[in-house]
Design an enzyme around this catalytic site. Structure first.
Site, mmCIF file in Angstrom:
data_model
loop_
_atom_site.group_PDB
_atom_site.id
_atom_site.type_symbol
_atom_site.label_atom_id
_atom_site.label_comp_id
_atom_site.label_asym_id
_atom_site.label_seq_id
_atom_site.Cartn_x
_atom_site.Cartn_y
_atom_site.Cartn_z
ATOM 1 N N LYS A 157 8.972 -17.461 -9.998
ATOM 2 C CA LYS A 157 8.287 -16.326 -10.621
ATOM 3 C C LYS A 157 7.146 -16.865 -11.495
ATOM 4 C CE LYS A 157 9.032 -12.377 -13.551
ATOM 5 N NZ LYS A 157 9.606 -12.103 -14.850
ATOM 6 N N ASN A 200 0.859 -1.197 0.000
ATOM 7 C CA ASN A 200 0.000 0.000 0.000
ATOM 8 C C ASN A 200 0.889 1.239 0.000
ATOM 9 O OD1 ASN A 200 0.516 0.871 2.843
ATOM 10 N ND2 ASN A 200 -0.305 -1.171 3.225
#
Ligand code: PMT
Length: 401
Positions: free
Chosen positions: A289, A211
């Site tokens: 990944k 955030n």
């Protein structure tokens, strides 16, 4: 308003464009009843006049000529003993270098060399001068002598360049010195813990959910607590901020790490939870990944609520638990329900839908709600996060006493 009656401040003004800001700094101290004497270096007199300083401070102003002509009245030892604190603002690269060398070639450097008092420096110089390795070495040296620094800050400079090196605002200088002078908790026996910044919740080894928390509000709270003498620990999510050396800084990345670090640092007397902890983490983080694909579903599961855990940890519950509430609507209603649900003593609510406050900004506007006085709410209007922190810490000091 801080009552600085009986406090004696020796100002040293050096020659730089920001010398004019010293007039405002002196005015703030005078308004709060401090006694002031001032030393002007030779080059400072090119920027401000002894008469303007004397009129504002209603105290004596000294310079090198005065020293030569009247050594008995202007005994440098007596002057350094007179002060409760010495404030060098602006502190130029030249003066910083002289002080680092232990020079005594003018009145200012002689008085500081002879002093046994806390010296604060508010540096002001061009960004390249500030970043120069020799200045950095000098700073290290002065810090090792116990000198404290206020600023500099980043911004547009008088020379037209931009960067770090601007002298701090007069209010910030005034605030820091007055906190030092009125500090009541010198013994460092009261422990405070602050969480700050965001957390990163990893999807795979290189991607995460986070955030916009910069950590600024929490870092300012930790700084305010530490300056009042609290033995302060700061548990911080990833930020680019720096913190004073006397604060124990624990860097973490995920909510889980923040939780573990918090647990490890209990018990504490005061806990302030200003971190924007992710409510959710990835249910199953990929080891590798994740390859590009048409659609990607990510399963989330709840993170532990750190504030809730600490508030309800009966045997180790801090005397004072303060939560923050980041809201985008129904500020009071949502904050009060968090105050109850999370069992904290106070909750500090801010509206994070506003661009000029909350996340990332240097400013905030908050409302404080109290568990024990449900009808009371206190609004701290728009101001710098450092000032908001001071006002919160003022209340903490009153509560703890
Ligand atoms: O970092 P800045 O850019 O300076 O911005 C400051 C800020 C907006 C982040 C700060 O002022 C603020 O509001 N912090 C709390 C942010 C938040 O996560 O609020 P919340 O309403 O979601 O959580 C309520 C309280 O529970 C908070 O004290 C939070 O730290 C705590 N919490 C939440 C979730 C969780 N898993 N653990 C927690 O401890």
């Amino acid at each position: 308003m801080k009552d600085l009656t009986t406090k004696k401040i020796l100002f040293v003004i050096c020659g730089g464009v920001s010398a004019y800001k010293s007039l405002e700094t002196i005015r703030l101290f005078k308004k709060n009843n401090a006694e002031i004497k001032t030393i002007l270096t030779k080059s400072a007199k090119e920027f401000v006049t002894p008469l303007s300083i004397a009129s504002l401070s209603q105290g004596k102003v000294y310079d090198d000529l005065f020293n030569v002509e009247n050594e008995t009245e202007m005994d440098h030892i007596a002057l350094s003993r007179w002060a409760d604190v010495i404030v060098v603002a602006p502190a130029t690269a030249n003066t910083i270098s002289k002080l680092s060398q232990g020079s005594s070639e003018d009145l200012a450097s002689t008085v500081i060399l002879a002093s046994n008092k806390q010296v604060f420096l508010a540096p002001a110089m061009n960004v390249r001068m500030w970043e120069h390795p020799s200045t950095k070495d000098n700073l290290k040296n002065l810090k090792s002598f116990g000198y404290k620094f206020i600023g500099p800050v980043t911004g547009d400079m008088a020379c037209g360049e931009y960067g770090e090196g601007k002298m701090s605002d007069p209010y910030d200088i005034f605030n820091e010195i007055s906190i030092f002078l009125s500090s009541q908790f010198k013994n460092k026996k009261i422990k405070a813990l602050v969480t700050a910044g965001p957390t990163n919740e990893y999807i795979d080894p290189v991607r995460f959910i986070t955030n916009k928390s910069s950590g600024k509000q929490g870092y300012e709270i930790a700084k305010s607590l530490s300056r009042r003498g609290f033995n302060t620990t700061l548990i911080s999510g990833p930020t680019s901020l720096k913190i004073d050396e006397d604060i124990k800084l624990i860097k973490v990345e995920t909510a889980e790490e923040m939780f573990k670090a918090t647990q490890k640092n209990l018990p504490t007397d005061i806990a302030v939870f200003s971190a924007a902890v992710a409510d959710y983490k990835i249910n199953k983080k990929s080891k590798d990944k994740i390859k590009k694909q048409e659609n990607l579903n990510i399963n989330l599961e709840q993170n532990i609520d750190i504030l809730n855990y600490v508030s309800n940890h009966n045997s180790m519950r801090p005397k004072l638990v303060i939560g923050f509430a980041a809201e985008t609507s129904d500020l009071d209603k949502n904050a009060i329900s968090k105050l109850r649900n999370k069992n904290c003593d106070w909750i500090v609510a801010n509206d994070v839908s506003k661009k000029n406050i909350g996340f990332e900004s240097n400013y905030n506007e908050v409302t404080i709600h109290y568990k024990n006085t449900p009808n009371k709410k206190e609004k701290l209007s728009l101001k710098k996060k450092s000032e908001i922190s001071e006002e919160i810490v003022d209340r903490i000091v009153n509560q703890i006493n």
